[in-house]
Design a protein around this motif. Structure first.
Motif, PDB file in Angstrom:
ATOM      1  N   ASP A 242      33.749  40.375  40.837  1.00 53.41           N
ATOM      2  CA  ASP A 242      34.087  39.194  39.911  1.00 53.41           C
ATOM      3  C   ASP A 242      34.121  39.891  38.243  1.00 53.41           C
ATOM      4  OD1 ASP A 242      32.901  37.082  41.219  1.00 53.41           O
ATOM      5  OD2 ASP A 242      30.920  37.274  41.230  1.00 53.41           O
ATOM      6  N   LEU A 243      34.319  39.306  37.393  1.00 49.84           N
ATOM      7  CA  LEU A 243      34.129  40.125  35.993  1.00 49.84           C
ATOM      8  C   LEU A 243      33.231  39.812  35.809  1.00 49.84           C
ATOM      9  CD1 LEU A 243      37.606  38.114  35.596  1.00 49.84           C
ATOM     10  CD2 LEU A 243      37.494  40.804  35.142  1.00 49.84           C
ATOM     11  N   ALA A 244      32.872  39.967  34.289  1.00 51.44           N
ATOM     12  CA  ALA A 244      31.678  40.911  33.930  1.00 51.44           C
ATOM     13  C   ALA A 244      32.334  40.032  32.128  1.00 51.44           C
ATOM     14  CB  ALA A 244      30.340  41.060  34.295  1.00 51.44           C
ATOM     15  N   TYR A 245      31.822  39.486  31.785  1.00 54.27           N
ATOM     16  CA  TYR A 245      31.555  39.365  29.910  1.00 54.27           C
ATOM     17  C   TYR A 245      30.778  40.039  29.153  1.00 54.27           C
ATOM     18  CZ  TYR A 245      36.291  38.034  30.386  1.00 54.27           C
ATOM     19  OH  TYR A 245      37.316  38.106  31.869  1.00 54.27           O
ATOM     20  N   ASN A 246      30.368  40.051  27.683  1.00 56.37           N
ATOM     21  CA  ASN A 246      29.522  40.517  26.770  1.00 56.37           C
ATOM     22  C   ASN A 246      28.757  41.246  27.400  1.00 56.37           C
ATOM     23  OD1 ASN A 246      27.993  39.785  24.652  1.00 56.37           O
ATOM     24  ND2 ASN A 246      26.338  38.710  25.615  1.00 56.37           N
ATOM     25  N   GLN A 247      29.624  42.927  27.618  1.00 53.60           N
ATOM     26  CA  GLN A 247      28.878  43.261  27.781  1.00 53.60           C
ATOM     27  C   GLN A 247      29.208  44.935  27.309  1.00 53.60           C
ATOM     28  OE1 GLN A 247      28.421  43.873  31.079  1.00 53.60           O
ATOM     29  NE2 GLN A 247      28.239  42.050  31.277  1.00 53.60           N
ATOM     30  N   ASP A 248      27.923  45.428  27.511  1.00 53.66           N
ATOM     31  CA  ASP A 248      28.235  47.002  25.913  1.00 53.66           C
ATOM     32  C   ASP A 248      29.827  47.402  25.543  1.00 53.66           C
ATOM     33  OD1 ASP A 248      27.206  48.584  23.591  1.00 53.66           O
ATOM     34  OD2 ASP A 248      26.409  49.568  25.255  1.00 53.66           O
ATOM     35  N   ASP A 249      30.470  47.881  26.986  1.00 51.72           N
ATOM     36  CA  ASP A 249      31.711  47.620  26.412  1.00 51.72           C
ATOM     37  C   ASP A 249      32.313  47.107  26.866  1.00 51.72           C
ATOM     38  OD1 ASP A 249      34.142  48.860  25.817  1.00 51.72           O
ATOM     39  OD2 ASP A 249      33.360  51.072  27.222  1.00 51.72           O
ATOM     40  N   PRO A 250      33.380  46.774  24.944  1.00 53.27           N
ATOM     41  CA  PRO A 250      33.905  45.171  26.063  1.00 53.27           C
ATOM     42  C   PRO A 250      35.083  45.648  27.076  1.00 53.27           C
ATOM     43  CG  PRO A 250      34.393  45.468  23.708  1.00 53.27           C
ATOM     44  CD  PRO A 250      33.427  46.884  24.712  1.00 53.27           C
ATOM     45  N   LEU A 251      35.772  46.555  27.247  1.00 54.42           N
ATOM     46  CA  LEU A 251      36.166  47.312  27.631  1.00 54.42           C
ATOM     47  C   LEU A 251      36.707  46.370  29.397  1.00 54.42           C
ATOM     48  CD1 LEU A 251      39.914  49.384  27.971  1.00 54.42           C
ATOM     49  CD2 LEU A 251      38.092  50.422  29.036  1.00 54.42           C
ATOM     50  N   LEU A 252      37.574  45.830  29.845  1.00 51.80           N
ATOM     51  CA  LEU A 252      38.112  45.418  31.376  1.00 51.80           C
ATOM     52  C   LEU A 252      38.754  46.523  31.836  1.00 51.80           C
ATOM     53  CD1 LEU A 252      37.760  41.524  30.762  1.00 51.80           C
ATOM     54  CD2 LEU A 252      36.373  42.919  31.971  1.00 51.80           C
ATOM     55  N   PRO A 253      38.769  46.394  32.787  1.00 52.17           N
ATOM     56  CA  PRO A 253      40.077  47.589  33.999  1.00 52.17           C
ATOM     57  C   PRO A 253      41.389  46.987  33.942  1.00 52.17           C
ATOM     58  CG  PRO A 253      37.675  48.359  34.445  1.00 52.17           C
ATOM     59  CD  PRO A 253      38.075  46.887  33.875  1.00 52.17           C
ATOM     60  N   ASP A 254      41.276  45.516  34.953  1.00 51.91           N
ATOM     61  CA  ASP A 254      42.421  45.117  35.616  1.00 51.91           C
ATOM     62  C   ASP A 254      41.056  43.404  35.761  1.00 51.91           C
ATOM     63  OD1 ASP A 254      40.507  44.938  38.114  1.00 51.91           O
ATOM     64  OD2 ASP A 254      40.814  46.946  37.554  1.00 51.91           O
ATOM     65  N   ILE A 255      42.846  42.856  36.390  1.00 55.11           N
ATOM     66  CA  ILE A 255      41.941  40.951  36.584  1.00 55.11           C
ATOM     67  C   ILE A 255      43.381  40.192  37.657  1.00 55.11           C
ATOM     68  CG2 ILE A 255      43.810  40.382  34.688  1.00 55.11           C
ATOM     69  CD1 ILE A 255      41.768  38.090  34.343  1.00 55.11           C
ATOM     70  N   LEU A 256      43.003  39.656  38.527  1.00 56.25           N
ATOM     71  CA  LEU A 256      44.025  38.501  39.351  1.00 56.25           C
ATOM     72  C   LEU A 256      43.227  37.540  39.231  1.00 56.25           C
ATOM     73  CD1 LEU A 256      45.517  38.725  41.838  1.00 56.25           C
ATOM     74  CD2 LEU A 256      43.439  38.869  42.728  1.00 56.25           C
ATOM     75  N   VAL A 257      44.262  36.950  38.808  1.00 55.31           N
ATOM     76  CA  VAL A 257      43.944  34.841  38.633  1.00 55.31           C
ATOM     77  C   VAL A 257      45.722  34.617  39.833  1.00 55.31           C
ATOM     78  CG1 VAL A 257      44.701  33.271  37.300  1.00 55.31           C
ATOM     79  CG2 VAL A 257      44.223  35.836  36.190  1.00 55.31           C
ATOM     80  N   CYS A 258      45.328  33.450  40.495  1.00 59.66           N
ATOM     81  CA  CYS A 258      46.113  33.157  41.406  1.00 59.66           C
ATOM     82  C   CYS A 258      45.079  31.885  42.185  1.00 59.66           C
ATOM     83  CB  CYS A 258      46.704  34.554  42.758  1.00 59.66           C
ATOM     84  SG  CYS A 258      45.513  35.056  43.979  1.00 59.66           S
ATOM     85  N   ARG A 259      46.203  31.300  42.603  1.00 59.04           N
ATOM     86  CA  ARG A 259      46.104  29.929  43.218  1.00 59.04           C
ATOM     87  C   ARG A 259      44.874  30.764  44.642  1.00 59.04           C
ATOM     88  NH1 ARG A 259      49.901  28.278  46.620  1.00 59.04           N
ATOM     89  NH2 ARG A 259      51.445  29.747  44.928  1.00 59.04           N
ATOM     90  N   PRO A 260      43.852  29.785  44.816  1.00 57.61           N
ATOM     91  CA  PRO A 260      42.841  30.237  46.063  1.00 57.61           C
ATOM     92  C   PRO A 260      44.310  30.962  47.237  1.00 57.61           C
ATOM     93  CG  PRO A 260      42.097  28.897  44.408  1.00 57.61           C
ATOM     94  CD  PRO A 260      43.061  29.440  44.002  1.00 57.61           C
ATOM     95  N   VAL A 261      44.648  30.082  47.520  1.00 55.79           N
ATOM     96  CA  VAL A 261      45.064  29.865  49.228  1.00 55.79           C
ATOM     97  C   VAL A 261      45.664  31.202  49.476  1.00 55.79           C
ATOM     98  CG1 VAL A 261      47.479  28.865  48.500  1.00 55.79           C
ATOM     99  CG2 VAL A 261      45.669  28.555  50.588  1.00 55.79           C
ATOM    100  N   ILE A 262      46.561  32.018  48.343  1.00 56.43           N
ATOM    101  CA  ILE A 262      47.216  33.305  48.546  1.00 56.43           C
ATOM    102  C   ILE A 262      45.742  34.351  47.629  1.00 56.43           C
ATOM    103  CG2 ILE A 262      49.945  32.132  48.211  1.00 56.43           C
ATOM    104  CD1 ILE A 262      49.191  33.895  45.541  1.00 56.43           C
ATOM    105  N   ALA A 263      44.869  34.694  47.214  1.00 56.49           N
ATOM    106  CA  ALA A 263      43.898  35.214  46.735  1.00 56.49           C
ATOM    107  C   ALA A 263      43.681  36.149  47.908  1.00 56.49           C
ATOM    108  CB  ALA A 263      42.485  34.740  46.848  1.00 56.49           C
ATOM    109  N   GLY A 264      43.526  36.058  49.143  1.00 54.78           N
ATOM    110  CA  GLY A 264      43.512  37.159  50.579  1.00 54.78           C
ATOM    111  C   GLY A 264      44.660  37.778  50.836  1.00 54.78           C
TER     112      GLY A 264
END
Length: 277
Positions: A242-264
């Motif tokens: 899971d992505l986490a927000y409102n962290q002390d360091d606001p840097l986020l390394p990466d992300i994946l957004v897609c339709r659930p059916v192709i996430a795997g």
């Protein structure tokens, strides 16, 4: 949890900030001065309006000083006044955005999550938000955990594919991992500007996948993630966590957004590309 008024506020503020930016852009002028004015004008508007509408809430803005009091606050607005400043300064480009999202602490108090958000695409005359996007047809599914398989009509590799997957990527800094995953899946790379504009193309069905590695910040993705989740899309880190927000360091390394059916399918390809299997 967020009230209907929070969803309305996120939508309204993103849209109104967008109107300010469209008007400013129409005046023209030096591109660098225009970009700076856009960042400043939208930030000042959002900060003033949030101070009036939600004076007890904290705010984390790309253009503001990071007040660490947000770390103990129960409600934090995470905003990017102008996502895609480069594109905003280029005449004719529409792939820039305004992000407004709300993070709220859980009842247990130890953690929290995004509960409302809006992504305005002012040059496209569109605002996607948690106010209405979840009610659109065909957007069902668990937005946080992967589903197995691929949807009908998409074969990610080999002969006989109806069409390849479309993966929206950075115009200027698509990482080697993203290129490697695209190669493994025989996916087409579609360059696009801001993070919000990229995520929007997945939410609206124009593209299939938004994959990014190499780092960015909470304000780059908070609103797009809130909207994508509300629409039923899979959203995670590239390792599936899971992505986490409102962290002390606001840097986020990466992300994946897609339709659930192709996430795997995507997560398996990422593991193969990173030699994690």
């Amino acid at each position: 949890m967020a009230t209907p008024h929070d969803h309305e506020l996120a939508h309204d503020l993103a849209e109104r900030a967008g109107h300010i930016l469209v008007a400013l852009r129409a005046e023209g002028g030096d591109p660098d001065a225009l970009k700076n004015a856009g960042d400043r004008s939208s930030h000042e508007f959002l900060m003033a309006e949030l101070a009036k509408a939600r004076p007890e809430d904290a705010v984390l803005s790309e253009e503001g000083i990071d007040n660490k009091a947000r770390l103990t606050a129960d409600r934090v607005w995470i905003v990017d006044p102008l996502d895609g400043t480069r594109e905003f300064g280029e005449a004719g480009r529409t792939d820039w955005a305004v992000h407004v999202a709300l993070w709220e602490r859980s009842a247990e108090g130890a953690t929290g999550d995004l509960t409302a958000g809006a992504v305005a695409l002012p040059a496209q005359g569109t605002t996607l938000s948690t106010l209405d996007v979840a009610q659109r047809p065909g957007r069902e599914g668990d937005s946080r955990r992967p589903s197995e398989g691929a949807s009908a009509g998409i074969s990610p590799s080999g002969p006989g594919a109806e069409r390849p997957l479309r993966m929206v990527v950075s115009r200027t800094r698509a990482s080697q991992l993203v290129k490697d995953v695209a190669a493994l899946l025989n996916a087409d790379l579609v360059p696009c500007g801001s993070a919000g504009a990229k995520a929007a193309t997945v939410i609206t069905g124009e593209n299939d996948v938004y994959l990014h590695s190499g780092g960015f910040y909470e304000w780059d993705t908070a609103a797009p993630v809130a909207v994508a989740r509300a629409a039923g899309y899979h959203v995670s880190r590239i390792d599936g966590s899971d992505l986490a927000y409102n962290q002390d360091d606001p840097l986020l390394p990466d992300i994946l957004v897609c339709r659930p059916v192709i996430a795997g399918l995507l997560l398996n390809a990422i593991r193969e590309a990173t030699h994690a299997i």
